[in-house]
Design an enzyme around this catalytic site. Sequence first.
Site, mmCIF file in Angstrom:
data_model
loop_
_atom_site.group_PDB
_atom_site.id
_atom_site.type_symbol
_atom_site.label_atom_id
_atom_site.label_comp_id
_atom_site.label_asym_id
_atom_site.label_seq_id
_atom_site.Cartn_x
_atom_site.Cartn_y
_atom_site.Cartn_z
ATOM 1 N N CYS A 2 0.762 -1.347 0.012
ATOM 2 C CA CYS A 2 0.050 -0.016 -0.021
ATOM 3 C C CYS A 2 0.973 1.280 0.189
ATOM 4 O O CYS A 2 2.050 1.071 0.104
ATOM 5 C CB CYS A 2 -0.948 0.038 1.168
ATOM 6 S SG CYS A 2 -1.810 -1.315 1.492
ATOM 7 N N ARG A 27 1.740 1.511 -6.236
ATOM 8 C CA ARG A 27 1.545 0.638 -5.438
ATOM 9 C C ARG A 27 0.392 -0.025 -5.018
ATOM 10 O O ARG A 27 0.172 -0.849 -4.213
ATOM 11 C CB ARG A 27 2.231 1.283 -4.045
ATOM 12 C CG ARG A 27 3.534 2.067 -3.954
ATOM 13 C CD ARG A 27 3.978 2.679 -2.735
ATOM 14 N NE ARG A 27 3.988 1.623 -1.549
ATOM 15 C CZ ARG A 27 5.063 1.111 -1.407
ATOM 16 N NH1 ARG A 27 6.520 1.386 -2.028
ATOM 17 N NH2 ARG A 27 5.395 0.483 -0.195
ATOM 18 N N TRP A 74 -4.110 -1.467 -1.406
ATOM 19 C CA TRP A 74 -3.682 -2.539 -2.036
ATOM 20 C C TRP A 74 -4.254 -3.722 -1.243
ATOM 21 O O TRP A 74 -3.245 -4.196 -0.147
ATOM 22 C CB TRP A 74 -2.391 -2.748 -2.580
ATOM 23 C CG TRP A 74 -2.132 -4.235 -3.192
ATOM 24 C CD1 TRP A 74 -1.531 -5.133 -2.521
ATOM 25 C CD2 TRP A 74 -2.342 -4.748 -4.478
ATOM 26 N NE1 TRP A 74 -1.504 -6.383 -3.285
ATOM 27 C CE2 TRP A 74 -2.133 -6.136 -4.618
ATOM 28 C CE3 TRP A 74 -2.921 -4.042 -5.638
ATOM 29 C CZ2 TRP A 74 -2.194 -6.770 -5.802
ATOM 30 C CZ3 TRP A 74 -3.031 -4.730 -6.947
ATOM 31 C CH2 TRP A 74 -2.481 -6.173 -6.910
ATOM 32 N N ASN A 100 0.482 -0.161 6.184
ATOM 33 C CA ASN A 100 1.099 -1.212 5.245
ATOM 34 C C ASN A 100 1.520 -2.185 5.885
ATOM 35 O O ASN A 100 2.412 -1.797 6.596
ATOM 36 C CB ASN A 100 1.941 0.015 4.494
ATOM 37 C CG ASN A 100 2.527 -0.835 3.399
ATOM 38 O OD1 ASN A 100 2.182 -1.999 2.882
ATOM 39 N ND2 ASN A 100 3.423 -0.143 2.783
ATOM 40 N N GLY A 101 1.317 -3.290 5.487
ATOM 41 C CA GLY A 101 1.955 -4.482 6.102
ATOM 42 C C GLY A 101 0.832 -5.688 6.528
ATOM 43 O O GLY A 101 -0.264 -5.517 6.003
ATOM 44 N N GLU A 482 7.913 -21.348 -19.900
ATOM 45 C CA GLU A 482 7.744 -19.883 -19.404
ATOM 46 C C GLU A 482 8.908 -18.890 -19.572
ATOM 47 O O GLU A 482 8.919 -17.903 -20.026
ATOM 48 C CB GLU A 482 7.544 -19.946 -17.826
ATOM 49 C CG GLU A 482 7.818 -18.657 -17.137
ATOM 50 C CD GLU A 482 6.823 -17.486 -17.312
ATOM 51 O OE1 GLU A 482 5.884 -17.793 -18.121
ATOM 52 O OE2 GLU A 482 6.892 -16.414 -16.893
ATOM 53 N N LYS A 486 8.853 -15.541 -21.679
ATOM 54 C CA LYS A 486 9.345 -14.491 -21.253
ATOM 55 C C LYS A 486 10.169 -13.577 -22.262
ATOM 56 O O LYS A 486 10.143 -12.408 -22.613
ATOM 57 C CB LYS A 486 10.270 -14.225 -20.193
ATOM 58 C CG LYS A 486 9.565 -14.531 -18.577
ATOM 59 C CD LYS A 486 8.793 -13.388 -18.312
ATOM 60 C CE LYS A 486 7.378 -13.434 -18.655
ATOM 61 N NZ LYS A 486 6.461 -14.201 -17.942
ATOM 62 N N GLU A 489 7.859 -12.546 -25.550
ATOM 63 C CA GLU A 489 6.816 -11.233 -25.442
ATOM 64 C C GLU A 489 7.635 -9.945 -25.016
ATOM 65 O O GLU A 489 7.037 -8.960 -25.475
ATOM 66 C CB GLU A 489 5.928 -11.772 -24.164
ATOM 67 C CG GLU A 489 6.458 -11.648 -22.898
ATOM 68 C CD GLU A 489 5.328 -11.891 -21.621
ATOM 69 O OE1 GLU A 489 4.355 -11.504 -21.868
ATOM 70 O OE2 GLU A 489 5.601 -12.463 -20.862
ATOM 71 N N HIS A 505 11.518 -35.611 -31.707
ATOM 72 C CA HIS A 505 10.367 -36.161 -32.586
ATOM 73 C C HIS A 505 10.206 -35.176 -33.523
ATOM 74 O O HIS A 505 8.951 -35.326 -34.111
ATOM 75 C CB HIS A 505 9.079 -36.539 -31.592
ATOM 76 C CG HIS A 505 9.526 -37.581 -30.834
ATOM 77 N ND1 HIS A 505 9.561 -38.987 -31.344
ATOM 78 C CD2 HIS A 505 9.720 -37.687 -29.517
ATOM 79 C CE1 HIS A 505 9.948 -39.622 -30.214
ATOM 80 N NE2 HIS A 505 9.946 -38.882 -29.082
ATOM 81 N N LYS A 604 -1.846 -5.745 -19.895
ATOM 82 C CA LYS A 604 -1.691 -6.456 -18.577
ATOM 83 C C LYS A 604 -2.796 -7.337 -18.153
ATOM 84 O O LYS A 604 -2.570 -8.521 -17.461
ATOM 85 C CB LYS A 604 -1.342 -5.350 -17.383
ATOM 86 C CG LYS A 604 -1.096 -5.938 -15.978
ATOM 87 C CD LYS A 604 0.447 -6.408 -16.023
ATOM 88 C CE LYS A 604 0.590 -7.306 -15.050
ATOM 89 N NZ LYS A 604 1.504 -8.559 -15.124
HETATM 90 C C1 F6R Z 1 3.101 -13.216 -19.519
HETATM 91 C C2 F6R Z 1 1.494 -12.837 -18.969
HETATM 92 C C3 F6R Z 1 0.295 -13.581 -19.251
HETATM 93 C C4 F6R Z 1 -0.440 -13.785 -18.162
HETATM 94 C C5 F6R Z 1 -1.839 -14.156 -18.762
HETATM 95 C C6 F6R Z 1 -2.905 -14.434 -17.484
HETATM 96 O O1 F6R Z 1 4.176 -12.603 -18.900
HETATM 97 O O2 F6R Z 1 1.630 -12.016 -18.045
HETATM 98 O O3 F6R Z 1 0.566 -14.420 -19.990
HETATM 99 O O4 F6R Z 1 -0.004 -14.779 -17.296
HETATM 100 O O5 F6R Z 1 -2.299 -13.210 -19.527
HETATM 101 O O6 F6R Z 1 -3.065 -13.310 -16.768
HETATM 102 P P1 F6R Z 1 -3.602 -13.295 -15.332
HETATM 103 O O7 F6R Z 1 -2.719 -14.181 -14.533
HETATM 104 O O8 F6R Z 1 -3.868 -11.909 -14.804
HETATM 105 O O9 F6R Z 1 -4.985 -14.178 -15.384
#
Ligand code: F6R
Length: 609
Positions: A2, A27, A74, A100-101, A482, A486, A489, A505, A604
Amino acid sequence: MCGIVGYVGKKNAENTLLEGLKRLEYRGYDSSGIAIVKNGKITSKKAVGKIINLENLLSGKNLDARIGISHTRWATHGKPTEENAHPHLSCDGNLAVVHNGIIENYQTLREELKKKGHKFLSQTDSEVLAHLIEEFYEKKDLKHAVCEALKLVEGTYGITAIANDNSDEIIAARKGSPLVLGIGDNENFIASDVAAILGYTKQVVYLNDGEIARVTKDNFEITDLDDRKIDCEISKIDWTLEESQRGGHDHFMLKEIMEQPRVIVDSTRGRLLPEEGTVRLGGLEDVEAKLRKIERIIIIACGTARYAGLIGEYMMEEYAEISVEVEFASEFRYRKPILDEKTAVLAVSQSGETADTLAAIREAKRKGALTLGIVNVVGSTIARETDAGVYNHAGPEIAVASTKAFTSQLVVLTLMAVLLGRQRKMSEVTGRRIIEEIETLPKKIEKILKSADKIKKLAKKYADYPNFMYLGRKYCFPLAEEGALKLKEISYIHSEGFAAGEMKHGSIALIDENFPVFAIAPKDSVYEKNISNIEEILARKGKIIILTTEGNKEAEKIADDVIYIPKTLEMLTPILGVVPLQLFAYYIASYKGLDVDKPRNLAKSVTVE
Ligand code: F6R
């Protein structure tokens, strides 16, 4: 996580606090609030949602105070509602506190305070602080009251408090959650970080754990909780506002990678019971009896969260002996999933708003399955709509590419595997072994982060290759996926993750000297098999980076480059292994000068199907 801002001085307090809160909005911003003292009276205003809502609420109110505290929330305990927003007030309204905490023993304290007649208005852990301070406030000495209250508190806090009859001072104390004093000219500030106060002063004092400050407009003094004076150092800040929000890092993604040791601590806080070799997950307590009866779990998620789910599948099958399937959330509803009362459907989602995951959970609910969530954003739709669940406590994730949410998802999945395992055949000794190992992870991640410069050099060496293959087996197969996600993307380099044994294969046809391979081969039960696959790549002149366990010198003989991670349990290896993969992707993208935090074509939170 927070944000806190406090102000005492000659300016209009509410405007100064609002400006500071806006700079801390990164935050978290599910609700916010302020409390000011004027004419011996505390006035408090709160609003749900972004800080603009609080600003609208205050406009025209003309409180015109010179002292106040404020908070952007948060949520960690309790939904993001007005009642749960800070400041929290004592029963008589004479004291206001922002926090906060996490107060770990808040339930015990709350029960004791209720017996003494205190009335609670919120579901938060933080509200106990206001009532506890009220208990010790009979001498009207606010600092003394805060010290005595904090001596009874277990957990972490950054708090500020004001009282109506001490209308010239703010008390601030820290243990585990950051607080900084801003030293101005006839005015002083307190904030969770310098971003909130940079517009007003560059002179700051960082509070350390265990310290408490009494702050007035022209003075401040710092002591410990037993009133022993502490000498402090005034530092000068030369960051820009943006730099300060990123904690001095170039991007939020790097900041979030670096936060991971703290995130592991936060996502396990109050949940580990090493003595009993088990865990306590408050969010699952109501469905514990149902969980004993389930024989199958379907994990639904997207992207990075799905890779966490795939690692969870290995964990739960190995340690809880429950059959687990992992589905793409976007495909779940187009199939005819067989669900019965012995099946639980578990959504894994950072945002808790991903449309595909939400639609899948609704479908599972419609079919009568028990629905569970592992969600980072408190009060998000998935958190609200599932029958029960566990929060990650990773704090807000700002960079589009998920990093700290992934590690916290893995931690929570481990805790769930222990809980379900201990309900079944897992021994106390095994449970204890896992918990003890989880406790070592923050230090081990810190060690990996210290080698960031080495990974940075490696990233420079490989930044111009147009393709990459990531390989792994067992727990490290989803990790390979993963790692590849990373990289692609944020750097736009074509990269794919494969199960190491599957490569021969078909995909091995891609390999030549221009197609590097990142082989994740820790010294675990499948190490020898991984080495056989690595030999197959070497025979085709492929370039190899091996990620392996410290002390494995053999890797240096066969690989072009080696990255080491500390030894841990096989099931926990991805929690360590992902960190170098995140750093590698991050440094390649930043070498290329790309917009790391906001890669093209991505959002996001994906709220469309
Ligand atoms: C990759 C990434 C996405 C999310 C996906 C699910 O770095 O961030 O692949 O993992 O869009 O998002 P959430 O977890 O918010 O359901």
